[in-house]
Design a protein around this motif. Structure first.
Motif, PDB file in Angstrom:
ATOM      1  N   GLY A  53       0.848  -1.183   0.000  1.00  0.00           N
ATOM      2  CA  GLY A  53       0.000   0.000   0.000  1.00  0.00           C
ATOM      3  C   GLY A  53       0.884   1.234   0.000  1.00  0.00           C
ATOM      4  N   THR A  54       0.316   2.345  -0.409  1.00  0.00           N
ATOM      5  CA  THR A  54       1.115   3.553  -0.603  1.00  0.00           C
ATOM      6  C   THR A  54       1.709   4.088   0.691  1.00  0.00           C
ATOM      7  OG1 THR A  54      -0.284   4.113  -2.484  1.00  0.00           O
ATOM      8  CG2 THR A  54       1.103   5.859  -1.597  1.00  0.00           C
ATOM      9  N   VAL A  55       0.871   4.355   1.676  1.00  0.00           N
ATOM     10  CA  VAL A  55       1.360   4.963   2.922  1.00  0.00           C
ATOM     11  C   VAL A  55       2.314   4.033   3.673  1.00  0.00           C
ATOM     12  CG1 VAL A  55       0.663   5.900   5.170  1.00  0.00           C
ATOM     13  CG2 VAL A  55      -0.602   6.521   3.100  1.00  0.00           C
ATOM     14  N   PRO A  56       1.971   2.754   3.861  1.00  0.00           N
ATOM     15  CA  PRO A  56       2.934   1.878   4.545  1.00  0.00           C
ATOM     16  C   PRO A  56       4.268   1.753   3.819  1.00  0.00           C
ATOM     17  CG  PRO A  56       0.775   0.849   4.511  1.00  0.00           C
ATOM     18  CD  PRO A  56       0.694   2.060   3.631  1.00  0.00           C
ATOM     19  N   SER A  57       4.257   1.768   2.474  1.00  0.00           N
ATOM     20  CA  SER A  57       5.521   1.655   1.755  1.00  0.00           C
ATOM     21  C   SER A  57       6.379   2.903   1.929  1.00  0.00           C
ATOM     22  CB  SER A  57       5.285   1.375   0.268  1.00  0.00           C
ATOM     23  OG  SER A  57       4.715   2.483  -0.376  1.00  0.00           O
ATOM     24  N   VAL A  58       5.745   4.075   2.014  1.00  0.00           N
ATOM     25  CA  VAL A  58       6.493   5.313   2.250  1.00  0.00           C
ATOM     26  C   VAL A  58       7.095   5.300   3.652  1.00  0.00           C
ATOM     27  CG1 VAL A  58       6.278   7.808   2.518  1.00  0.00           C
ATOM     28  CG2 VAL A  58       5.195   6.681   0.581  1.00  0.00           C
ATOM     29  N   ILE A  59       6.327   4.885   4.630  1.00  0.00           N
ATOM     30  CA  ILE A  59       6.829   4.813   6.010  1.00  0.00           C
ATOM     31  C   ILE A  59       7.961   3.794   6.103  1.00  0.00           C
ATOM     32  CG2 ILE A  59       6.215   4.156   8.373  1.00  0.00           C
ATOM     33  CD1 ILE A  59       3.403   5.332   7.760  1.00  0.00           C
ATOM     34  N   PHE A  60       7.759   2.628   5.507  1.00  0.00           N
ATOM     35  CA  PHE A  60       8.791   1.593   5.510  1.00  0.00           C
ATOM     36  C   PHE A  60      10.068   2.088   4.829  1.00  0.00           C
ATOM     37  CE2 PHE A  60      10.853  -2.098   3.515  1.00  0.00           C
ATOM     38  CZ  PHE A  60      11.134  -2.848   4.651  1.00  0.00           C
ATOM     39  N   GLY A  61       9.926   2.766   3.698  1.00  0.00           N
ATOM     40  CA  GLY A  61      11.086   3.300   2.992  1.00  0.00           C
ATOM     41  C   GLY A  61      11.851   4.318   3.816  1.00  0.00           C
ATOM     42  N   ILE A  63      11.911   4.536   7.139  1.00  0.00           N
ATOM     43  CA  ILE A  63      12.564   3.830   8.245  1.00  0.00           C
ATOM     44  C   ILE A  63      13.803   3.093   7.749  1.00  0.00           C
ATOM     45  CG2 ILE A  63      12.291   1.927   9.884  1.00  0.00           C
ATOM     46  CD1 ILE A  63       9.342   2.853  10.190  1.00  0.00           C
ATOM     47  N   MET A  64      13.691   2.421   6.611  1.00  0.00           N
ATOM     48  CA  MET A  64      14.840   1.678   6.084  1.00  0.00           C
ATOM     49  C   MET A  64      15.975   2.610   5.666  1.00  0.00           C
ATOM     50  SD  MET A  64      14.159  -1.315   6.729  1.00  0.00           S
ATOM     51  CE  MET A  64      15.639  -1.986   6.038  1.00  0.00           C
ATOM     52  N   THR A  65      15.643   3.806   5.204  1.00  0.00           N
ATOM     53  CA  THR A  65      16.681   4.785   4.879  1.00  0.00           C
ATOM     54  C   THR A  65      17.466   5.168   6.126  1.00  0.00           C
ATOM     55  OG1 THR A  65      15.416   5.653   3.019  1.00  0.00           O
ATOM     56  CG2 THR A  65      17.107   7.098   3.950  1.00  0.00           C
ATOM     57  N   LEU A  66      16.746   5.444   7.213  1.00  0.00           N
ATOM     58  CA  LEU A  66      17.413   5.809   8.465  1.00  0.00           C
ATOM     59  C   LEU A  66      18.241   4.656   9.015  1.00  0.00           C
ATOM     60  CD1 LEU A  66      14.551   7.849  10.165  1.00  0.00           C
ATOM     61  CD2 LEU A  66      16.595   8.725   9.012  1.00  0.00           C
ATOM     62  N   VAL A  67      17.725   3.430   8.906  1.00  0.00           N
ATOM     63  CA  VAL A  67      18.470   2.261   9.367  1.00  0.00           C
ATOM     64  C   VAL A  67      19.747   2.089   8.535  1.00  0.00           C
ATOM     65  CG1 VAL A  67      18.401  -0.273   9.475  1.00  0.00           C
ATOM     66  CG2 VAL A  67      16.481   1.062  10.344  1.00  0.00           C
ATOM     67  N   THR A  68      19.648   2.283   7.231  1.00  0.00           N
ATOM     68  CA  THR A  68      20.815   2.149   6.357  1.00  0.00           C
ATOM     69  C   THR A  68      21.875   3.194   6.685  1.00  0.00           C
ATOM     70  OG1 THR A  68      19.430   1.251   4.595  1.00  0.00           O
ATOM     71  CG2 THR A  68      21.578   2.136   3.961  1.00  0.00           C
ATOM     72  N   VAL A  69      21.454   4.441   6.882  1.00  0.00           N
ATOM     73  CA  VAL A  69      22.406   5.501   7.238  1.00  0.00           C
ATOM     74  C   VAL A  69      23.086   5.187   8.568  1.00  0.00           C
ATOM     75  CG1 VAL A  69      22.583   7.935   7.912  1.00  0.00           C
ATOM     76  CG2 VAL A  69      21.263   7.292   5.897  1.00  0.00           C
ATOM     77  N   ALA A  70      22.318   4.731   9.544  1.00  0.00           N
ATOM     78  CA  ALA A  70      22.897   4.395  10.850  1.00  0.00           C
ATOM     79  C   ALA A  70      23.880   3.232  10.727  1.00  0.00           C
ATOM     80  CB  ALA A  70      21.794   4.062  11.844  1.00  0.00           C
ATOM     81  N   ALA A  71      23.542   2.214   9.935  1.00  0.00           N
ATOM     82  CA  ALA A  71      24.424   1.054   9.778  1.00  0.00           C
ATOM     83  C   ALA A  71      25.722   1.440   9.075  1.00  0.00           C
ATOM     84  CB  ALA A  71      23.705  -0.042   9.000  1.00  0.00           C
ATOM     85  N   VAL A  72      25.629   2.250   8.036  1.00  0.00           N
ATOM     86  CA  VAL A  72      26.834   2.679   7.321  1.00  0.00           C
ATOM     87  C   VAL A  72      27.707   3.546   8.227  1.00  0.00           C
ATOM     88  CG1 VAL A  72      27.668   4.108   5.409  1.00  0.00           C
ATOM     89  CG2 VAL A  72      25.847   2.446   5.022  1.00  0.00           C
ATOM     90  N   ALA A  73      27.087   4.453   8.972  1.00  0.00           N
ATOM     91  CA  ALA A  73      27.853   5.306   9.890  1.00  0.00           C
ATOM     92  C   ALA A  73      28.525   4.467  10.973  1.00  0.00           C
ATOM     93  CB  ALA A  73      26.944   6.356  10.514  1.00  0.00           C
ATOM     94  N   TRP A  74      27.853   3.432  11.429  1.00  0.00           N
ATOM     95  CA  TRP A  74      28.414   2.581  12.483  1.00  0.00           C
ATOM     96  C   TRP A  74      29.553   1.722  11.950  1.00  0.00           C
ATOM     97  CZ3 TRP A  74      27.531  -2.907  13.280  1.00  0.00           C
ATOM     98  CH2 TRP A  74      28.061  -3.379  14.478  1.00  0.00           C
TER      99      TRP A  74
END
Length: 89
Positions: A53-61, A63-74
């Motif tokens: 669905g549109t809204v859940p996919s935007v929210i998921f995207g 969240i995953m962007t923030l997780v990716t940035v945190a993982a790369v920074a770590w």
């Protein structure tokens, strides 16, 4: 506008940190990835929106962007301390 700024920053960092003898090859590979990233991203976004669905996919995207940035920074603390190159002559 912000995307254009990020492109300039990424290109500058790429050129500054690539050895002279590899600069052309690295730029060519980078150009292929940059040229295809919008199409691949649009496809992925469409599939995610269809499945979740549109809204859940935007929210998921987001969240995953923030997780990716945190993982790369770590995993790469040197990226957090990235500074301009100072060449001594």
């Amino acid at each position: 506008m912000v995307d254009n700024i990020s492109v300039v920053v990424r290109h500058s960092v790429l050129q500054a940190y690539t050895p002279d003898h590899l600069r052309g090859r690295v730029s060519a590979v980078n150009g292929i990835f940059i040229g295809s990233s919008n199409e691949i991203g649009a496809f992925e976004s469409g599939v995610a929106a269809k499945l979740m669905g549109t809204v859940p996919s935007v929210i998921f995207g987001g969240i995953m962007t923030l997780v990716t940035v945190a993982a790369v920074a770590w995993k790469n603390p040197s990226l957090r301390r990235l500074q301009a190159l100072h060449k001594s002559t």
